[in-house]
Scaffold this active site. Sequence first.
Site, PDB file in Angstrom:
ATOM      1  N   ASP A  33     -15.305  -2.191 -19.577  1.00  0.00           N
ATOM      2  CA  ASP A  33     -14.293  -0.416 -18.968  1.00  0.00           C
ATOM      3  C   ASP A  33     -15.791  -0.100 -18.296  1.00  0.00           C
ATOM      4  OD1 ASP A  33     -11.751  -1.598 -20.038  1.00  0.00           O
ATOM      5  OD2 ASP A  33     -12.510  -0.257 -21.762  1.00  0.00           O
ATOM      6  N   HIS A  92      -7.288   0.663 -16.317  1.00  0.00           N
ATOM      7  CA  HIS A  92      -7.790   1.041 -17.531  1.00  0.00           C
ATOM      8  C   HIS A  92      -7.145   2.642 -17.895  1.00  0.00           C
ATOM      9  CE1 HIS A  92     -10.102   1.506 -21.555  1.00  0.00           C
ATOM     10  NE2 HIS A  92     -10.089   2.533 -20.814  1.00  0.00           N
ATOM     11  N   GLU A 126     -19.839  -5.613 -18.262  1.00  0.00           N
ATOM     12  CA  GLU A 126     -19.589  -4.092 -19.279  1.00  0.00           C
ATOM     13  C   GLU A 126     -18.819  -3.791 -19.159  1.00  0.00           C
ATOM     14  OE1 GLU A 126     -21.452  -0.386 -21.337  1.00  0.00           O
ATOM     15  OE2 GLU A 126     -22.580  -1.392 -19.079  1.00  0.00           O
ATOM     16  N   ASN A 166       3.253  -3.001 -14.316  1.00  0.00           N
ATOM     17  CA  ASN A 166       2.077  -2.613 -13.826  1.00  0.00           C
ATOM     18  C   ASN A 166       2.301  -3.899 -13.004  1.00  0.00           C
ATOM     19  OD1 ASN A 166       0.533  -0.411 -13.703  1.00  0.00           O
ATOM     20  ND2 ASN A 166       0.117  -1.024 -15.775  1.00  0.00           N
ATOM     21  N   ASN A 203      -9.174  -3.875 -12.596  1.00  0.00           N
ATOM     22  CA  ASN A 203      -8.730  -3.922 -13.731  1.00  0.00           C
ATOM     23  C   ASN A 203      -7.759  -1.790 -13.720  1.00  0.00           C
ATOM     24  OD1 ASN A 203      -7.340  -3.756 -16.695  1.00  0.00           O
ATOM     25  ND2 ASN A 203      -9.561  -2.959 -16.816  1.00  0.00           N
ATOM     26  N   LEU A 258     -13.281 -10.481 -21.506  1.00  0.00           N
ATOM     27  CA  LEU A 258     -13.411 -11.220 -20.739  1.00  0.00           C
ATOM     28  C   LEU A 258     -15.449 -12.292 -20.417  1.00  0.00           C
ATOM     29  CD1 LEU A 258     -11.364 -10.712 -17.542  1.00  0.00           C
ATOM     30  CD2 LEU A 258     -11.361 -12.841 -19.036  1.00  0.00           C
TER      31      LEU A 258
HETATM   32  N1  NHR Z   1     -13.668  -8.092 -19.245  1.00  0.00           N
HETATM   33  C1  NHR Z   1     -15.229  -7.629 -18.883  1.00  0.00           C
HETATM   34  N2  NHR Z   1     -16.033  -8.026 -19.482  1.00  0.00           N
HETATM   35  N3  NHR Z   1     -14.640  -5.446 -18.798  1.00  0.00           N
HETATM   36  C2  NHR Z   1     -14.054  -5.395 -18.333  1.00  0.00           C
HETATM   37  O1  NHR Z   1     -14.360  -4.554 -18.237  1.00  0.00           O
HETATM   38  C3  NHR Z   1     -12.567  -5.872 -18.346  1.00  0.00           C
HETATM   39  C4  NHR Z   1     -12.550  -7.448 -19.703  1.00  0.00           C
HETATM   40  C5  NHR Z   1     -11.435  -7.648 -20.209  1.00  0.00           C
HETATM   41  C6  NHR Z   1     -10.459  -6.567 -20.034  1.00  0.00           C
HETATM   42  C7  NHR Z   1      -9.048  -4.388 -19.580  1.00  0.00           C
HETATM   43  C8  NHR Z   1      -9.683  -3.303 -20.825  1.00  0.00           C
HETATM   44  C9  NHR Z   1      -8.825  -2.149 -20.899  1.00  0.00           C
HETATM   45  O2  NHR Z   1      -8.306  -2.137 -19.485  1.00  0.00           O
HETATM   46  C10 NHR Z   1     -10.692  -5.544 -19.633  1.00  0.00           C
HETATM   47  C11 NHR Z   1     -11.496  -5.208 -19.074  1.00  0.00           C
HETATM   48  C12 NHR Z   1      -9.164  -5.245 -23.974  1.00  0.00           C
HETATM   49  C13 NHR Z   1      -9.688  -4.927 -24.723  1.00  0.00           C
HETATM   50  C14 NHR Z   1      -9.979  -5.220 -25.920  1.00  0.00           C
HETATM   51  O3  NHR Z   1     -10.855  -4.702 -27.346  1.00  0.00           O
HETATM   52  C15 NHR Z   1     -10.808  -3.378 -24.461  1.00  0.00           C
HETATM   53  C16 NHR Z   1     -10.443  -2.963 -23.102  1.00  0.00           C
HETATM   54  C17 NHR Z   1      -9.889  -3.874 -22.518  1.00  0.00           C
HETATM   55  C18 NHR Z   1      -9.099  -5.166 -22.228  1.00  0.00           C
HETATM   56  N4  NHR Z   1      -9.887  -6.592 -26.754  1.00  0.00           N
HETATM   57  C19 NHR Z   1      -9.603  -7.009 -28.028  1.00  0.00           C
HETATM   58  C20 NHR Z   1     -10.363  -8.342 -28.173  1.00  0.00           C
HETATM   59  O4  NHR Z   1     -11.201  -8.812 -28.947  1.00  0.00           O
HETATM   60  C21 NHR Z   1      -8.441  -8.201 -28.373  1.00  0.00           C
HETATM   61  C22 NHR Z   1      -7.170  -7.328 -28.137  1.00  0.00           C
HETATM   62  C23 NHR Z   1      -5.624  -6.891 -28.737  1.00  0.00           C
HETATM   63  O5  NHR Z   1      -5.173  -8.152 -28.751  1.00  0.00           O
HETATM   64  O6  NHR Z   1      -4.963  -6.474 -29.237  1.00  0.00           O
HETATM   65  O7  NHR Z   1     -10.577  -9.161 -26.759  1.00  0.00           O
HETATM   66  O8  NHR Z   1      -8.696  -1.397 -21.551  1.00  0.00           O
HETATM   67  C1  GAR Z   2      -1.187  -0.014 -19.751  1.00  0.00           C
HETATM   68  O1  GAR Z   2      -1.122   1.096 -18.811  1.00  0.00           O
HETATM   69  C2  GAR Z   2      -2.636  -0.068 -18.990  1.00  0.00           C
HETATM   70  O2  GAR Z   2      -3.459   0.375 -18.743  1.00  0.00           O
HETATM   71  C3  GAR Z   2      -3.270  -0.989 -20.177  1.00  0.00           C
HETATM   72  O3  GAR Z   2      -1.832  -1.477 -21.138  1.00  0.00           O
HETATM   73  C4  GAR Z   2      -0.775  -0.771 -20.260  1.00  0.00           C
HETATM   74  C5  GAR Z   2       0.124  -1.835 -20.468  1.00  0.00           C
HETATM   75  O4  GAR Z   2       0.879  -1.771 -19.415  1.00  0.00           O
HETATM   76  N1  GAR Z   2      -3.874  -1.681 -20.150  1.00  0.00           N
HETATM   77  C6  GAR Z   2      -5.082  -1.764 -21.257  1.00  0.00           C
HETATM   78  O5  GAR Z   2      -5.003  -1.088 -22.420  1.00  0.00           O
HETATM   79  C7  GAR Z   2      -5.926  -3.034 -21.488  1.00  0.00           C
HETATM   80  N2  GAR Z   2      -6.667  -2.750 -22.057  1.00  0.00           N
HETATM   81  P1  GAR Z   2       1.913  -3.126 -18.911  1.00  0.00           P
HETATM   82  O6  GAR Z   2       2.057  -4.815 -18.843  1.00  0.00           O
HETATM   83  O7  GAR Z   2       3.603  -2.285 -18.718  1.00  0.00           O
HETATM   84  O8  GAR Z   2       1.639  -3.361 -16.758  1.00  0.00           O
END
Ligand code: NHR
Ligand code: GAR
Length: 213
Positions: A145, A109, A143, A14, A107, A93
């Site tokens: 996502d 998702h 919150e 991306n 972001n 975050l």
């Molecule tokens: N932070 C906030 N506060 N709000 C959002 O909407 C966020 C965010 C941080 C990241 C991306 C999100 C996605 O698009 C994102 C959105 C990581 C996790 C997670 O569970 C969930 C959703 C997203 C990103 N992370 C674990 C953790 O403990 C670690 C998982 C790993 O390292 O593989 O942080 O999906």
């Molecule tokens: C994308 O599909 C994005 O939506 C997803 O990971 C991929 C990243 O691809 N994001 C998450 O799952 C966040 N939790 P990229 O590194 O090639 O852009």
Amino acid sequence: MKKIAVLISGQGSNLGAIVRASVAQDWPGRVVAVVSNRADARGLQLAREHGIATAVLDHKAYADRAAFDAALAGTIDRFAPDLVVLAGFMRILTPGFVARYEGRMLNVHPSLLPAFSGLHTHRRAIEEGCKVHGATVHFVSAELDHGPIVAQAVVPVLAGDDEAALAARVLAAEHVLYPRAVRWFLEGALQLKDGRVTHRGHEPQGWLAEPAA
Ligand code: NHR
Ligand code: GAR
């Protein structure tokens, strides 16, 4: 020229789509920094190839999420970005971090929110027998996502899809969706009001993704 900082954890496809579109379409902004929580993220290499500044902050080196986020904010702020873009960034975050970049952090998702927030979205969509799936660009709120939705692209779930096949179809849709949404932000085309996002020029904010050639 507006400045974009991109946060990644992985391959950065991306990021690549955004960098290429910003140059090819001569956007009023450019990616000036790429920050990863993983030193081995492929996207860092891509950034270097484009002459973009990079930084690595290993979250495991910090005592807790607040300490990591404070360091992350310090790194980002050195570049004074107008927009922070999460592109496959995998660390949740803290509310303090999110507040600092409120209304200027996006972001992508890999699901049609509010369905399937969190992880393993493709597997869960297949398990539920969904016939469509997709990707969402949203402003980041505290919150997970649940921030205001900017744009969504829909892809079919096909008989025989496994997680990898569906993930690849969604990712291809993201490569159109995310650059478009980022461009809209940079152009000042997005209006965020009462938790809803509208395009000032009434461009469609949701569509069925073109099948990959
Ligand atoms: N932070 C906030 N506060 N709000 C959002 O909407 C966020 C965010 C941080 C990241 C991306 C999100 C996605 O698009 C994102 C959105 C990581 C996790 C997670 O569970 C969930 C959703 C997203 C990103 N992370 C674990 C953790 O403990 C670690 C998982 C790993 O390292 O593989 O942080 O999906
Ligand atoms: C994308 O599909 C994005 O939506 C997803 O990971 C991929 C990243 O691809 N994001 C998450 O799952 C966040 N939790 P990229 O590194 O090639 O852009």
